[in-house]
Design an enzyme around this catalytic site. Structure first.
Site, PDB file in Angstrom:
ATOM      1  N   GLU A 231       5.487  74.435  -3.820  1.00 32.91           N
ATOM      2  CA  GLU A 231       4.051  74.246  -3.956  1.00 32.91           C
ATOM      3  C   GLU A 231       3.631  72.810  -4.225  1.00 32.91           C
ATOM      4  O   GLU A 231       2.683  72.554  -4.986  1.00 32.91           O
ATOM      5  CB  GLU A 231       3.542  75.133  -5.097  1.00 32.91           C
ATOM      6  N   HIS A 264       0.930  82.797  -2.184  1.00 30.60           N
ATOM      7  CA  HIS A 264       1.670  82.450  -3.407  1.00 30.60           C
ATOM      8  C   HIS A 264       1.652  80.943  -3.644  1.00 30.60           C
ATOM      9  O   HIS A 264       1.304  80.473  -4.735  1.00 30.60           O
ATOM     10  CB  HIS A 264       3.106  82.956  -3.275  1.00 30.60           C
ATOM     11  N   GLU A 265       2.034  80.172  -2.622  1.00 30.56           N
ATOM     12  CA  GLU A 265       2.126  78.723  -2.803  1.00 30.56           C
ATOM     13  C   GLU A 265       0.750  78.100  -3.007  1.00 30.56           C
ATOM     14  O   GLU A 265       0.595  77.154  -3.791  1.00 30.56           O
ATOM     15  CB  GLU A 265       2.840  78.084  -1.606  1.00 30.56           C
ATOM     16  N   HIS A 268      -0.530  78.383  -6.483  1.00 32.20           N
ATOM     17  CA  HIS A 268       0.053  77.396  -7.394  1.00 32.20           C
ATOM     18  C   HIS A 268      -0.814  76.139  -7.508  1.00 32.20           C
ATOM     19  O   HIS A 268      -0.661  75.382  -8.473  1.00 32.20           O
ATOM     20  CB  HIS A 268       1.438  76.985  -6.919  1.00 32.20           C
TER      21      HIS A 268
END
Length: 826
Positions: A231, A264-265, A268
């Site tokens: 990330e 998800h990334e 972050h």
């Protein structure tokens, strides 16, 4: 490097990190322009700690530190490293968790959040990208110098740089500029990432109530990458086979994974980047929250991916790990001498997000989101600990959520909640720590948010109880006459459960009609856990698998397949293999018939992962003629034109064909690896090399994997594929032992630490010999020892199961063909 410093108290020395850089000079300049040279010495070589010392104590005030150094590119996928792909050379970075110090001197800990500005000189024909956009560029001769803009404050592990002959694909519809950046010649593979990113980013911004905090959102494909994705602020890196998909027939499973990882990334950017953990003991919170929110936003944006069911399965993965005797708490004490990465496991991601989901369900989604928004507004651009987030939950909910969370996060293990009825018809709930066979763990106590459903005379009820005592009795009118009780409504609870025999039987006979797909997954996983605990017989477990094999939901059938794998590992013996094979055929051939051996036009896309698993189970060792014939046809097409076949089915078909394949097919697969296929196709071909049943061909594949044709992060896939095949585990371990030094020299340390898993099976003697070899002081690492302990827990459990339940499994299988479907119900 040049860093602005403030000296708060007079000192003559200070420390920073530089693990591989060779420092040639260091100076310190004060506000008046006075410069002093600093001596430098390595004081803790293993950590790369360097002490810089001035000739006299430094007075408090502002200074500029300048350090000149030299370094070589890393070649193991960590730090600032060089790789080659399709004939081109590239540079990439991977700095989390402690690898920035391998590239340049810095304060390589997450609490040091500072602005960064990179200036890079490269050959003029190459592209260079970083966290910020380029602010200025100049050229001299055949080289160019690119000065990037200054970043917002961030820790060293988020700094990113990439150099190479890249191609750019813009991503329209974002709130900030964004691109998919690919290696040369692969821009056409970026279309799916371009499609998925805008709706995911929009939903994240809506949820957090804050815009994406960085000036751009680039995503770059990396052909040699140790992890799945990283990330980095403004420049997210991905393994190329994850980010770049074939545009004609992108496989369902790969599209679902890509959507999930993008979410998800990108999450972050807020959780981990905007607000950063103060120390690595809260790394779990970064990953747990990103994994939790990515399921939520991806399910909203792309419901066809059915990620709500994937979330249930992920929770079950965590529960199985949490039952092992060696398990540690999610929040673990980590010292400066520890490698934080060794503590990252299923619990870091899956238990943490399961507990967060349980809390959200308990206090309500809006209250949960209100707490999250307050947390980010209060702590943005700073560092926090888990207690800061827990305090936000307490304040928003008006409940002591901190105490509840502590019982799940700061102690290991998982509670089991026993449901029973008192003589006067009240519900008794008791809690204890769940334990596998052969394990006597320390006692535990939890605050368990129990939510359960029940029905009496056709009327549905749902109840909530905070089980914060060892035993509680609850009066619920009518419960004594319940038709059924399901102890974990919606699968939101992070606990195992038991029911009295009568209620358990009534639930089993009605499960197909009264439970949701997620709850049916939960029921199957719970009975699997009860088998592990010695509270369910092996015969009854097989009966559950048989009863659920006809479930219409593909994910439930996949859970049955996972159960069959477990049964084969624990109970596969020369005397039982043939009967287990017959049992497997009886359960799975009808499942394949339901969805079809070949894809039908217009069929649900989520059938594809199940069909692939059915190919593998029925087509390899069981050699189902219809599956083998279909697989051979798809394989011929795939080898001729990888874009002609759905890559998910192609991978399974290829695995079936090579299992039965000959020298000619081996030659074609090896040639395909070397023909610059797309990243997904290359991954399929590399794994297929290890999938031949002919040991001579497996030996050739293993030796080929050590050549430069396969890179450092992909070559061990050949060995792990080979080890999973019947009769091939021992020869593969023997090969790895013979070539250990070569493997260690080629692979990143994360991959060599995983070598113990080559023997993670029902063969306890093989595992013991391999563990002894790997844990020799001359070879072992802290991570390897941790992995060996975890694998040893699983091997021991299989042995306990075999000793206790093999006779019960044999008795069930002896009469299975003659049983009616009703008789097969437990």
């Amino acid at each position: 490097m040049r860093i602005d410093l403030v000296v708060h108290a007079a000192t003559a020395s200070f420390r920073l990190h530089a693990l591989e850089p060779v420092i040639t000079a260091a100076t310190l300049t004060d506000a008046a322009g006075r410069r002093v040279a600093l001596a430098h010495a390595v004081t803790e070589p293993a950590l790369g700690l360097i002490t810089l010392t001035a000739p006299a104590p430094l007075a408090p005030g502002a200074y500029v530190l300048e350090v000149a150094f030299t370094n070589k590119f890393n070649r193991a996928g960590l730090g600032l490293y060089k790789t080659k792909s399709r004939g081109d050379a590239y540079l990439f970075t991977q700095f989390e968790d402690r690898y920035a110090r391998k590239a340049f001197p810095c304060w390589d800990e997450p609490s040091f959040k500072i602005p960064w500005q990179l200036t890079v000189t490269v050959p003029a024909a190459l592209e260079v990208v970083s966290n910020a956009s380029a602010a200025q560029e100049s050229r001299t001769g055949g080289r160019k110098t690119v000065a990037f803009g200054r970043t917002p404050p961030m820790p060293s592990y988020l700094v990113a740089l990439a150099v190479g002959p890249f191609e750019y694909v813009p991503v329209p519809g974002l709130s900030v500029p964004g691109r998919i950046i690919t290696p040369r010649g692969q821009a056409a593979l970026a279309a799916e990432a371009v499609r998925l990113t805008p709706p995911l980013l929009a939903r994240l911004e809506t949820y957090f109530g804050l815009p994406q905090p960085y000036a751009k959102l680039d995503q770059i494909a990396v052909p040699e990458f140790v992890f799945g994705a990283m990330e980095n602020a403004g420049l997210i890196t991905y393994r190329d086979s994850l980010l770049l998909l074939d545009p004609v027939l992108p496989p369902f499973g790969a599209r679902r994974s890509l959507a999930n990882v993008i979410a998800h990334e990108t999450a972050h950017m807020w959780f981990g980047n905007l607000v950063t953990m103060a120390w690595w003991d809260d790394l779990w919170l970064n990953e747990s929250f990103a994994d939790w929110i990515c399921i939520k936003v991806t399910a909203e944006a792309f419901p066809e991916f059915r990620l709500h069911l994937a979330q249930v399965t992920d929770t079950h993965v965590a529960m199985r790990t949490d039952a092992q005797p060696s398990v540690l708490p999610v929040r673990r004490a980590i010292t400066g001498a520890d490698d934080p990465e060794q503590f990252v496991d299923e619990l870091t991601y899956n238990k943490g997000k399961a507990v967060l989901g349980m809390v959200e369900n308990w206090i309500g989604p809006e209250t949960f989101r209100r707490a999250m928004r307050a947390y980010f507004l209060k702590h943005r651009w700073g560092n926090t600990t888990a207690t800061d987030l827990w305090a936000a939950f307490d304040e928003a909910s008006g409940q002591d959520i901190s105490a509840l969370l502590a019982t799940f996060i700061e102690q290991p293990g998982i509670p089991v909640v026993d449901f029973s009825l008192t003589p006067d018809g009240q519900l008794r709930l008791t809690q204890r720590r769940f334990a596998n066979l052969g394990v006597q763990p320390p006692a535990g106590h939890w605050q368990v948010p129990v939510t359960f459903r029940w029905s009496a005379r056709g009327v549905l009820h749902q109840e909530r109880v905070l089980l914060d005592q060892p035993e509680q009795v609850v009066a619920l009118p009518g419960l004594a006459d319940a038709d059924w009780i399901y102890p974990n409504a919606g699968e939101y609870g992070y606990y195992r459960w038991t029911l009295p025999a009568g209620l358990n039987a009534r639930l089993a006979t009605r499960a197909a009609t009264v439970l949701s797909p997620g709850e049916r997954l939960g029921l199957l996983d719970n009975v699997s856990a009860l088998l592990d605990a010695g509270q369910l017989s092996g015969g009854d477990y097989l009966a559950y698998l048989a009863a659920f094999a006809g479930d219409p939901e593909p994910e439930v059938t996949q859970k049955v397949i996972a159960g069959l794998d477990k049964v084969h590992e624990a109970f596969g013996t020369p005397g039982q293999d043939e009967k287990l094979d017959a049992f497997t055929r009886a359960l799975l051939q009808p499942a394949l018939a339901r969805i079809g051996v070949t894809p039908a036009p217009g069929e649900p896309a989520h059938h594809a992962p199940l069909r692939s698993q059915l190919y593998l189970k029925l087509g390899r060792r069981l050699a189902d003629p219809a599956v083998v014939a279909a697989a051979d046809g798809f394989t011929r097409q795939y080898l001729d034109n990888p874009e002609a076949v759905d890559a998910s089915l192609a991978g399974a078909a290829l695995a079936v064909s090579v299992y039965h394949g000959d020298d000619a097919l081996f030659a074609r697969v090896r040639a395909a690896v070397e023909q610059n296929a797309s990243p997904n196709a290359r991954r399929n071909f590399v794994e297929a090399l290890g999938g031949f049943h002919d040991q001579t061909l497996v030996d050739r594949a293993l030796d080929y994997s050590l050549t430069p044709a396969l890179n450092s992060t992909e070559f061990l896939r050949v060995a792990f594929t080979a080890a999973e095949l019947p009769g091939r585990r021992r020869p593969t371990v023997a090969w790895a032992q013979t070539h250990f030094d070569t493997i260690k020299a080629k692979a990143p340390p994360q991959r060599t630490a995983d070598l113990i898993y080559l023997a993670d099976s029902g063969d306890a003697a093989l595992f013991a010999d391999w563990r002894k070899f790997l844990l020799d002081p001359a070879r072992t690492t802290q991570s390897a020892a941790i992995n060996a302990t975890k694998a040893g827990d699983r091997v021991a459990l299989r042995q306990f199961l075999r000793e206790r339940e093999l006779a019960n499994v044999a008795a069930y299988l002896a009469t299975f063909p003659g049983r009616s479907p009703v008789d097969r119900t437990p």
